[in-house]
Design a protein around this motif. Structure first.
Motif, mmCIF file in Angstrom:
data_model
loop_
_atom_site.group_PDB
_atom_site.id
_atom_site.type_symbol
_atom_site.label_atom_id
_atom_site.label_comp_id
_atom_site.label_asym_id
_atom_site.label_seq_id
_atom_site.Cartn_x
_atom_site.Cartn_y
_atom_site.Cartn_z
ATOM 1 N N PRO A 146 0.707 -1.231 0.159
ATOM 2 C CA PRO A 146 -0.075 -0.260 0.021
ATOM 3 C C PRO A 146 0.964 1.321 -0.039
ATOM 4 O O PRO A 146 1.812 1.501 0.677
ATOM 5 C CB PRO A 146 -0.751 0.019 1.302
ATOM 6 N N GLY A 229 -9.583 2.524 -0.220
ATOM 7 C CA GLY A 229 -8.941 1.547 -1.255
ATOM 8 C C GLY A 229 -7.820 1.994 -1.952
ATOM 9 O O GLY A 229 -6.890 1.158 -2.306
ATOM 10 N N ARG A 233 -4.755 -0.009 0.601
ATOM 11 C CA ARG A 233 -4.565 -1.298 0.235
ATOM 12 C C ARG A 233 -3.897 -0.861 -1.142
ATOM 13 O O ARG A 233 -3.826 -0.011 -1.892
ATOM 14 C CB ARG A 233 -6.126 -1.768 -0.443
ATOM 15 N N SER A 268 -11.189 -7.436 -4.128
ATOM 16 C CA SER A 268 -11.271 -6.064 -4.083
ATOM 17 C C SER A 268 -12.189 -5.310 -4.612
ATOM 18 O O SER A 268 -12.217 -5.543 -6.097
ATOM 19 C CB SER A 268 -9.743 -5.600 -3.946
#
Length: 685
Positions: A146, A229, A233, A268
């Motif tokens: 990330p 997100g 991530r 995801s």
């Protein structure tokens, strides 16, 4: 060399004032700014507040001698470092886990500063291709990290450089796409609220949210939730676009998943904002949203039954697009038009996305080959940067025996076409525009090459990118009975244990890093080692013993970075102080050591080199590792210079008098045993 520095100096003066008065609307903090080239600077440049340092290769440009590419590199790096006077210096991230607040913002604003100084440079097109796309590749693997973490100690891992810089630029572009002018107003308020302070993600996003609320922007939810997100991530969304072609008022299906080159999507989902254009409408649509949902359907109006659709045309959202084949062939017909309506940024982005989906195996290579047919008339370097990404895929898996021959023929045709256009004094297209694209993928020259099974992929100066790439190679091997190292041609290492094998291979990456930082020493003394490459010297287990930490690492790069952080934290070292109060001392924090150290500079040196066994140099020719520059220089003198000086006692020969004297001390008996007549060279003996 003052004439060669004019572009760097003039662009610095212009861009510094431009940032303060225009986009950032917050004046530069100091009354002056200095820029200076420094030979053998370890980085491309460094944004010290008020004194920006440059490697000369990114500072000097001389018209008539250097390619346009060099001029653009200088302007881009200058603009990037000056953006840091606000992002990084005026406000600094609270901890390294949120470095994107500095580097991502500077990578985004550098194109605005460069565009203002050099309007003919097509900098906003370069942002859409060079500015963001290198981050996609790293983010397309399961090894990607990330870009940010809510971690404020040494337990976090740095994301790869292309993620921090290029995905960081893409995220700021995404915010600009969502917020429009509110993005810049929010940024100005951010400076006013937090100047001379440290901040975290929340402060920056809250400032943007406040600006969005003041302009009554209709966002689907809070900005912090939208960005989760992308910040916390890893991964880039793939949006599959499927048309029905039923009538001019057409239902178009958009389906999202995480794009991975080394696996399947992991479920995801992201908040995905996107715009689109059609062949009958040159203006971008308003933003459409996929709100953590895997599929949406839009009704899109087309003008004719042969219209094409292009999603994310200016690369302002972070996604890869995959169309049905019919839409691709309609776009290909547009590419072949003499007056093609697609901008260079649109073309470059289209080639970039096609390269990814062909490499993934979800689109036929025939589509890519058909797209390349018109390239003999393409003279935009922006497009060629995208084309070269597809070319790289085809070199790995050639779609035909004649592919490379045909590609080179297209290149030569494009060069000839550029020369013809250059005969028109009003045409700004130049011959070396295509040359630039074919010789350069990024303004920073490649520093590392992956030699795993002759991969030969090139990487920039961040060794972390090579490290992540090599882990991708390893991910394909796990589970076999015996592992064989395929690094280069000389390594014959085998292992049955997966952990030992990974540790060995990732040490090759660390070894490549040591070799790279050792090259300037070769240039400095003008000598090369004549020995052949030897076996890789591996230290023991990578286990941190600072304050009995016990954390074990596979990667040497991450291990030594962790140890340095832990020592600084454990000993509360203040880098501004060179000497500790001599009435006090620092005990070595390494387990079972407790050596007393009075000099700050020796604390890190002792722990990292003596205890953790970090090396400082590696011979680029034979690979031998060294703890110090002195040891490396001695090695070069021994193996790169004739040996003229002979020891009278043992007849061993040395290249310098100093090395001979160091050796002869071993023959001098200085200490006599009190119990007999034997003398030795030292008390310990």
């Amino acid at each position: 060399r003052i004439g060669e520095a004019l572009v760097a100096v003039k662009s610095s003066a212009f861009i510094l004032e431009y940032f303060g008065n225009t986009w950032l609307n917050f004046s530069y903090s100091f009354p002056e700014m200095s820029v200076i080239p420094i030979e053998n600077h370890p980085a491309g440049a460094m944004e010290n507040w008020g004194l920006v340092q440059f490697n000369p290769s990114l500072f000097y440009y001389l018209e008539g001698r250097d390619l346009i590419a060099q001029k653009k590199s200088v302007i881009e790096v200058v603009s990037h470092e000056l953006a840091h006077q606000w992002f990084g210096n005026l406000i600094t991230m609270d901890w390294w886990s949120q470095l994107w607040l500095n580097e991502g913002a500077a990578s985004f604003y550098q194109f605005f500063g460069a565009d203002a100084y050099d309007p003919e440079g097509k900098w906003m097109d370069r942002r859409a291709v060079l500015g963001v796309q290198p981050g996609y590749y790293t983010d397309a693997f399961t090894t990607a990290l990330p870009i940010s973490q809510e971690v404020y100690d040494g337990s976090f891992e740095f994301a790869q450089g292309s993620i921090i810089y290029r995905k960081g630029c893409a995220i700021h572009t995404l915010l600009w796409n969502i917020l429009g002018n509110a993005y810049f107003k929010g940024t100005t308020q951010y400076f006013k609220d937090y100047a001379y302070e440290n901040t975290r993600n929340a402060e920056f996003l809250n400032a943007l949210q406040q600006a969005a609320d003041e302009q009554n922007l209709n966002l689907p939810t809070e900005l912090t939730y939208i960005m989760e997100g992308y910040l916390y991530r890893s991964g880039v969304p793939l949006v599959r676009v499927t048309r029905t072609y039923e009538n001019l008022q057409e239902s178009v299906y958009f389906r999202q998943e995480r794009f991975l080159l080394d696996g399947d999507g992991d479920g995801s989902l992201y908040f995905v904002p996107f715009r689109y254009i059609t062949s009958g409408r040159s203006e971008e649509s308003d933003i459409s949203w996929m709100q953590l949902e895997d599929e949406i359907v839009l009704n899109i109006q087309f003008d004719t039954d042969s219209d094409w659709l292009l999603v994310n045309p200016e690369r302002k959202s972070y996604l890869i697009t995959l169309y049905d084949e019919e839409n691709y062939f309609r776009l290909i017909r547009e590419l072949n038009q003499e007056n093609c309506s697609l901008t260079p940024a649109m073309k470059g982005s289209l080639f970039h996305d096609v390269a990814f989906v062909i490499e993934k195996g979800v689109l036929s290579p025939d589509v890519g080959l058909a797209m390349m047919e018109y390239l003999g008339r393409e003279t935009s370097e922006i497009v060629w940067f995208g084309v070269l990404r597809l070319h790289e895929v085809f070199l790995t898996n050639p779609p035909s025996e004649l592919y490379e021959q045909n590609f080179l023929a297209n290149v030569q045709e494009a060069l000839n076409y550029a020369v013809q256009l250059n005969e028109d004094p009003n045409n700004t297209t130049s011959y070396d525009v295509v040359i630039e694209a074919l010789n350069m993928e990024d303004p920073v020259a490649s520093s590392y090459i992956c030699v795993w099974q002759n991969c030969n992929r090139e990487f920039g100066p961040d060794v972390g990118d090579l490290d992540a790439h090599v882990l991708h190679h390893l991910s394909r091997l796990e589970g076999v009975e015996e592992y064989h190292c395929c690094w280069g041609e000389s390594c014959k290492f085998t292992a049955e244990d997966w952990t030992d094998f990974r540790k060995h291979v990732t040490f090759h990456v660390y070894h490549a890093y040591l070799k790279r930082i050792s090259f300037p020493v070769l240039d400095e003394i003008g000598k090369r080692c004549k020995n052949e490459e030897g076996d890789l010297e591996m230290p023991g287990d990578f286990i941190c013993q600072v304050n009995n930490c016990g954390k074990q690492w596979i990667s040497a790069l991450k291990y030594y970075r962790h140890v340095k952080w832990h020592v600084s934290r454990a000993c509360k070292i203040d880098p501004s102080k060179k000497v500790v109060d001599l009435s006090h001392y620092i005990s070595c924090p390494w387990r079972n050591c407790n050596k007393k150290l009075y000099y700050v500079s020796r604390v890190l040196t002792h722990v990292v080199q003596s205890r953790a066994q970090e090396k400082a140099f590696a011979c680029p020719d034979c690979g031998q590792c060294f703890e110090s520059k002195k040891g490396f220089l001695n090695h070069l003198h021994r193996h790169g210079t004739p040996t003229h000086f002979e020891c009278d006692s043992c007849h061993k020969r040395f290249p310098t008098k100093r090395l001979l004297r160091d050796h002869q001390r071993n023959h001098v008996n200085r200490s006599q045993c009190p119990l007999c007549s034997v003398t030795t060279s030292s008390i310990s003996n």
